[in-house]
Design a protein around this motif. Structure first.
Motif, PDB file in Angstrom:
ATOM      1  N   PRO A  26    -106.424 -25.669 -11.888  1.00 43.03           N
ATOM      2  CA  PRO A  26    -105.335 -25.500 -12.850  1.00 43.03           C
ATOM      3  C   PRO A  26    -105.907 -24.908 -14.134  1.00 43.03           C
ATOM      4  O   PRO A  26    -107.122 -24.943 -14.341  1.00 43.03           O
ATOM      5  CB  PRO A  26    -104.851 -26.932 -13.084  1.00 43.03           C
ATOM      6  CG  PRO A  26    -106.022 -27.789 -12.752  1.00 43.03           C
ATOM      7  CD  PRO A  26    -106.859 -27.056 -11.747  1.00 43.03           C
ATOM      8  N   PHE A  27    -105.045 -24.383 -14.985  1.00 45.98           N
ATOM      9  CA  PHE A  27    -105.529 -23.825 -16.253  1.00 45.98           C
ATOM     10  C   PHE A  27    -105.788 -24.960 -17.246  1.00 45.98           C
ATOM     11  O   PHE A  27    -104.943 -25.832 -17.448  1.00 45.98           O
ATOM     12  CB  PHE A  27    -104.494 -22.854 -16.844  1.00 45.98           C
ATOM     13  CG  PHE A  27    -104.923 -22.330 -18.179  1.00 45.98           C
ATOM     14  CD1 PHE A  27    -105.774 -21.237 -18.270  1.00 45.98           C
ATOM     15  CD2 PHE A  27    -104.523 -22.953 -19.356  1.00 45.98           C
ATOM     16  CE1 PHE A  27    -106.214 -20.772 -19.495  1.00 45.98           C
ATOM     17  CE2 PHE A  27    -104.953 -22.489 -20.589  1.00 45.98           C
ATOM     18  CZ  PHE A  27    -105.798 -21.400 -20.652  1.00 45.98           C
ATOM     19  N   GLY A  28    -106.987 -24.947 -17.844  1.00 45.75           N
ATOM     20  CA  GLY A  28    -107.244 -25.785 -19.019  1.00 45.75           C
ATOM     21  C   GLY A  28    -107.433 -27.269 -18.796  1.00 45.75           C
ATOM     22  O   GLY A  28    -107.336 -28.042 -19.747  1.00 45.75           O
ATOM     23  N   ILE A  71    -107.035 -23.081 -36.134  1.00 50.73           N
ATOM     24  CA  ILE A  71    -106.855 -21.808 -35.427  1.00 50.73           C
ATOM     25  C   ILE A  71    -107.705 -21.817 -34.159  1.00 50.73           C
ATOM     26  O   ILE A  71    -108.616 -22.636 -34.036  1.00 50.73           O
ATOM     27  CB  ILE A  71    -107.266 -20.598 -36.299  1.00 50.73           C
ATOM     28  CG1 ILE A  71    -108.744 -20.719 -36.746  1.00 50.73           C
ATOM     29  CG2 ILE A  71    -106.358 -20.459 -37.513  1.00 50.73           C
ATOM     30  CD1 ILE A  71    -109.288 -19.448 -37.387  1.00 50.73           C
ATOM     31  N   PHE A  72    -107.401 -20.887 -33.241  1.00 51.51           N
ATOM     32  CA  PHE A  72    -108.201 -20.840 -32.008  1.00 51.51           C
ATOM     33  C   PHE A  72    -108.205 -19.448 -31.418  1.00 51.51           C
ATOM     34  O   PHE A  72    -107.531 -18.546 -31.916  1.00 51.51           O
ATOM     35  CB  PHE A  72    -107.672 -21.876 -31.004  1.00 51.51           C
ATOM     36  CG  PHE A  72    -106.336 -21.536 -30.401  1.00 51.51           C
ATOM     37  CD1 PHE A  72    -106.260 -20.913 -29.162  1.00 51.51           C
ATOM     38  CD2 PHE A  72    -105.151 -21.834 -31.059  1.00 51.51           C
ATOM     39  CE1 PHE A  72    -105.032 -20.604 -28.592  1.00 51.51           C
ATOM     40  CE2 PHE A  72    -103.915 -21.530 -30.492  1.00 51.51           C
ATOM     41  CZ  PHE A  72    -103.858 -20.909 -29.262  1.00 51.51           C
ATOM     42  N   GLU A  73    -108.976 -19.274 -30.350  1.00 54.53           N
ATOM     43  CA  GLU A  73    -109.036 -18.020 -29.603  1.00 54.53           C
ATOM     44  C   GLU A  73    -109.103 -18.329 -28.113  1.00 54.53           C
ATOM     45  O   GLU A  73    -109.347 -19.489 -27.719  1.00 54.53           O
ATOM     46  CB  GLU A  73    -110.277 -17.193 -29.988  1.00 54.53           C
ATOM     47  CG  GLU A  73    -110.056 -16.238 -31.135  1.00 54.53           C
ATOM     48  CD  GLU A  73    -108.936 -15.242 -30.898  1.00 54.53           C
ATOM     49  OE1 GLU A  73    -108.732 -14.825 -29.741  1.00 54.53           O
ATOM     50  OE2 GLU A  73    -108.244 -14.881 -31.860  1.00 54.53           O
ATOM     51  N   ILE A 139    -112.960 -19.420 -22.291  1.00 54.32           N
ATOM     52  CA  ILE A 139    -113.736 -19.813 -23.479  1.00 54.32           C
ATOM     53  C   ILE A 139    -112.750 -20.121 -24.595  1.00 54.32           C
ATOM     54  O   ILE A 139    -111.904 -19.289 -24.926  1.00 54.32           O
ATOM     55  CB  ILE A 139    -114.673 -18.653 -23.896  1.00 54.32           C
ATOM     56  CG1 ILE A 139    -115.567 -18.239 -22.720  1.00 54.32           C
ATOM     57  CG2 ILE A 139    -115.502 -19.030 -25.111  1.00 54.32           C
ATOM     58  CD1 ILE A 139    -116.337 -16.934 -22.958  1.00 54.32           C
ATOM     59  N   ARG A 140    -112.852 -21.286 -25.193  1.00 55.86           N
ATOM     60  CA  ARG A 140    -111.911 -21.673 -26.239  1.00 55.86           C
ATOM     61  C   ARG A 140    -112.666 -21.973 -27.555  1.00 55.86           C
ATOM     62  O   ARG A 140    -113.119 -23.094 -27.784  1.00 55.86           O
ATOM     63  CB  ARG A 140    -111.121 -22.894 -25.774  1.00 55.86           C
ATOM     64  CG  ARG A 140    -110.212 -23.560 -26.806  1.00 55.86           C
ATOM     65  CD  ARG A 140    -109.286 -22.620 -27.529  1.00 55.86           C
ATOM     66  NE  ARG A 140    -108.291 -21.947 -26.731  1.00 55.86           N
ATOM     67  CZ  ARG A 140    -107.084 -22.428 -26.435  1.00 55.86           C
ATOM     68  NH1 ARG A 140    -106.715 -23.603 -26.850  1.00 55.86           N
ATOM     69  NH2 ARG A 140    -106.235 -21.695 -25.741  1.00 55.86           N
ATOM     70  N   PRO A 141    -112.831 -20.951 -28.409  1.00 51.45           N
ATOM     71  CA  PRO A 141    -113.363 -21.192 -29.754  1.00 51.45           C
ATOM     72  C   PRO A 141    -112.220 -21.723 -30.627  1.00 51.45           C
ATOM     73  O   PRO A 141    -111.086 -21.269 -30.496  1.00 51.45           O
ATOM     74  CB  PRO A 141    -113.784 -19.796 -30.232  1.00 51.45           C
ATOM     75  CG  PRO A 141    -113.643 -18.893 -29.042  1.00 51.45           C
ATOM     76  CD  PRO A 141    -112.647 -19.522 -28.153  1.00 51.45           C
ATOM     77  N   ALA A 194    -101.320 -14.470 -36.634  1.00 50.45           N
ATOM     78  CA  ALA A 194    -102.514 -15.333 -36.588  1.00 50.45           C
ATOM     79  C   ALA A 194    -102.437 -16.239 -35.370  1.00 50.45           C
ATOM     80  O   ALA A 194    -101.350 -16.600 -34.919  1.00 50.45           O
ATOM     81  CB  ALA A 194    -102.578 -16.178 -37.853  1.00 50.45           C
ATOM     82  N   LYS A 195    -103.611 -16.589 -34.851  1.00 57.32           N
ATOM     83  CA  LYS A 195    -103.618 -17.525 -33.732  1.00 57.32           C
ATOM     84  C   LYS A 195    -103.732 -18.929 -34.323  1.00 57.32           C
ATOM     85  O   LYS A 195    -104.753 -19.613 -34.213  1.00 57.32           O
ATOM     86  CB  LYS A 195    -104.753 -17.203 -32.770  1.00 57.32           C
ATOM     87  CG  LYS A 195    -104.308 -17.407 -31.339  1.00 57.32           C
ATOM     88  CD  LYS A 195    -105.124 -16.627 -30.364  1.00 57.32           C
ATOM     89  CE  LYS A 195    -104.889 -17.101 -28.942  1.00 57.32           C
ATOM     90  NZ  LYS A 195    -103.515 -16.982 -28.467  1.00 57.32           N
ATOM     91  N   ALA A 196    -102.643 -19.316 -34.992  1.00 58.70           N
ATOM     92  CA  ALA A 196    -102.593 -20.602 -35.680  1.00 58.70           C
ATOM     93  C   ALA A 196    -102.057 -21.642 -34.705  1.00 58.70           C
ATOM     94  O   ALA A 196    -101.074 -21.389 -33.997  1.00 58.70           O
ATOM     95  CB  ALA A 196    -101.654 -20.495 -36.875  1.00 58.70           C
ATOM     96  N   GLY A 301    -101.792 -11.369 -21.561  1.00 54.62           N
ATOM     97  CA  GLY A 301    -102.511 -12.299 -22.432  1.00 54.62           C
ATOM     98  C   GLY A 301    -103.838 -12.650 -21.789  1.00 54.62           C
ATOM     99  O   GLY A 301    -104.032 -12.383 -20.592  1.00 54.62           O
ATOM    100  N   THR A 302    -104.727 -13.243 -22.550  1.00 56.92           N
ATOM    101  CA  THR A 302    -106.021 -13.608 -21.972  1.00 56.92           C
ATOM    102  C   THR A 302    -105.809 -14.602 -20.842  1.00 56.92           C
ATOM    103  O   THR A 302    -106.303 -14.425 -19.729  1.00 56.92           O
ATOM    104  CB  THR A 302    -106.940 -14.234 -23.044  1.00 56.92           C
ATOM    105  OG1 THR A 302    -107.142 -13.265 -24.058  1.00 56.92           O
ATOM    106  CG2 THR A 302    -108.284 -14.639 -22.461  1.00 56.92           C
ATOM    107  N   ALA A 303    -105.064 -15.672 -21.135  1.00 58.38           N
ATOM    108  CA  ALA A 303    -104.851 -16.701 -20.118  1.00 58.38           C
ATOM    109  C   ALA A 303    -103.970 -16.168 -18.998  1.00 58.38           C
ATOM    110  O   ALA A 303    -104.231 -16.381 -17.819  1.00 58.38           O
ATOM    111  CB  ALA A 303    -104.223 -17.931 -20.758  1.00 58.38           C
ATOM    112  N   ALA A 304    -102.913 -15.449 -19.374  1.00 55.87           N
ATOM    113  CA  ALA A 304    -101.908 -15.031 -18.382  1.00 55.87           C
ATOM    114  C   ALA A 304    -102.274 -13.732 -17.667  1.00 55.87           C
ATOM    115  O   ALA A 304    -101.632 -13.377 -16.683  1.00 55.87           O
ATOM    116  CB  ALA A 304    -100.564 -14.872 -19.077  1.00 55.87           C
TER     117      ALA A 304
HETATM  118  C1  COI Z   1    -104.659 -17.063 -24.330  1.00 58.42           C
HETATM  119  O1  COI Z   1    -104.044 -16.242 -23.655  1.00 58.42           O
HETATM  120  O2  COI Z   1    -105.879 -17.168 -24.284  1.00 58.42           O
HETATM  121  C2  COI Z   1    -103.971 -17.941 -25.231  1.00 58.42           C
HETATM  122  O3  COI Z   1    -104.523 -18.246 -26.227  1.00 58.42           O
HETATM  123  C3  COI Z   1    -102.714 -18.525 -24.849  1.00 58.42           C
HETATM  124  C4  COI Z   1    -102.913 -19.987 -24.731  1.00 58.42           C
HETATM  125  C5  COI Z   1    -101.971 -20.701 -25.599  1.00 58.42           C
HETATM  126  C6  COI Z   1    -102.984 -20.477 -23.367  1.00 58.42           C
END
Ligand code: COI
Length: 354
Positions: A26-28, A71-73, A139-141, A194-196, A301-304
């Motif tokens: 699964p994701f995450g 914030i995140f990436e 990768i989640r900074p 922003a990725k807030a 998207g990165t995740a999608a």
């Molecule tokens: C990503 O696509 O990496 C995102 O940050 C979306 C996330 C909320 C799953």
């Protein structure tokens, strides 16, 4: 002032990598053995450390928990066909992270700490990279305010961290999307670009209500007329009409400058499409659907990665698509995958080896 050369690594005594097979993930949900942590204190970044993945503890007055200075990436690492550990466009995410930091009145993270720390962490936990299709090491900074203080002001201290998650696709199936007609994600002058962390919290109610009506996600629209298309859930959105590809422009700062969005634009142009970044009125999409010229609609998207839209509902207009006949979005997904896996040349310089 510390730099990435001061990085200190404490390894786990026993790896968890063999505890579950890295397939059908699964994701995450799962996290690797280690994490990166760097504190910002007295106006300077401190010694970067990599240590075993574990809970962190704080006082309940932690500023980030109260006022959302966070914030995140999202970035992905792969093992390519040559057996190298590679990361997709990490430098672009680092730049965007610092754009978000500036908007949220946070210190920027030096590129050598962000990229050097990420490389070292991914290298250390590279056995966690899934090798099956549609999987990657996500990768989640992220960075958050760490002052323990209840006044509303920019924090004086922060924590920058990176965690890694072996993950499967964010969306396993094509999407049913509702064009949002009530709630708003972003306005000009706000934090849409922003990725807030708060952007995602404020989207939850609309998404929950859409899910209760049988949809997977909402397509956000402008705050005034609910007609101009913004983003779609956690993705940017594209429409292929005739030989043109349309995606909302980044101009007014309401849209996240997706790294995958940018890559898709490059790939579409390489495929011969005229890519239009502009204001997209939903009426144009409905008209194209009715005229039979709306060929494909998808999120990126990165995740999608690239997620096809199988149904799009705008007010009482239901647009249903024969996604099995689509060629463009599958070709884009394959082109991205091939570059990441080293099957085709990295002609745009998107990959870096760890
Ligand atoms: C990503 O696509 O990496 C995102 O940050 C979306 C996330 C909320 C799953």
């Amino acid at each position: 002032m510390f730099s990435i050369n001061d990085l200190e690594i404490t390894r786990v005594e026993r790896t968890r990598v063999n505890d579950q097979p890295l397939v059908n993930l699964p994701f995450g949900k799962y996290f690797t053995d280690h994490m990166l942590e760097v504190d910002y204190v007295d106006g300077a970044w401190q010694k970067p450390v990599i240590k075993p993945y574990a809970p962190i503890s704080f006082e309940p007055s932690l500023a980030a928990l109260h006022y959302g200075q966070a914030i995140f990436e999202g970035i992905k690492a792969y093992k390519n066909e040559q057996g190298e550990v590679v990361i997709f466009r990490g430098i672009d995410n680092c730049k965007r992270f610092n754009v978000s930091a500036t908007r949220l009145q946070m210190p920027t993270v030096p590129e050598d700490v962000f990229i050097g720390g990420m490389n070292a962490l991914v290298k250390l936990d590279s056995l966690w990279i899934p090798l099956v299709s549609d999987h990657s090491l996500y990768i989640r900074p992220f960075m958050f305010a760490t002052d323990c203080f209840l006044g509303v002001k920019p924090s004086e201290t922060y924590k920058f961290m990176i965690v890694l998650s072996p993950a499967g696709p964010y969306y396993a199936a094509p999407l049913k999307i509702l064009v949002e007609q009530h709630y708003v994600r972003a306005v000009k002058g706000g934090v849409g670009y922003a990725k807030a962390a708060g952007n995602y919290a404020s989207a939850l109610l609309a998404t929950t209500e859409a899910k209760a009506k049988g949809f997977d996600q909402v397509l956000w629209t402008d705050p005034f007329e609910h007609k101009y298309v913004h983003e779609m859930g956690v993705m940017n959105v594209f429409f292929i009409i005739g030989d043109k590809a349309y995606t909302p422009s980044l101009e007014d700062g309401t849209i996240l400058a997706g790294v995958t969005r940018d890559s898709i634009i490059v790939l579409l142009r390489e495929m011969g499409f005229d890519v239009v970044e502009g204001a997209i009125n939903i009426d144009m999409i409905v008209e194209a659907y009715r005229a039979g010229t709306l060929r494909e609609a998808f999120g990126t998207g990165t995740a999608a990665t690239v997620s096809m839209i199988k149904e799009l509902q705008y007010q009482d207009v239901e647009m249903k698509f024969d996604i099995d006949a689509w060629t463009v979005s599958p070709a884009l997904k394959t082109a991205l995958t091939d570059i990441r896996q080293g099957k085709t040349s990295d002609r745009f310089g998107w990959m870096h080896t760890v």
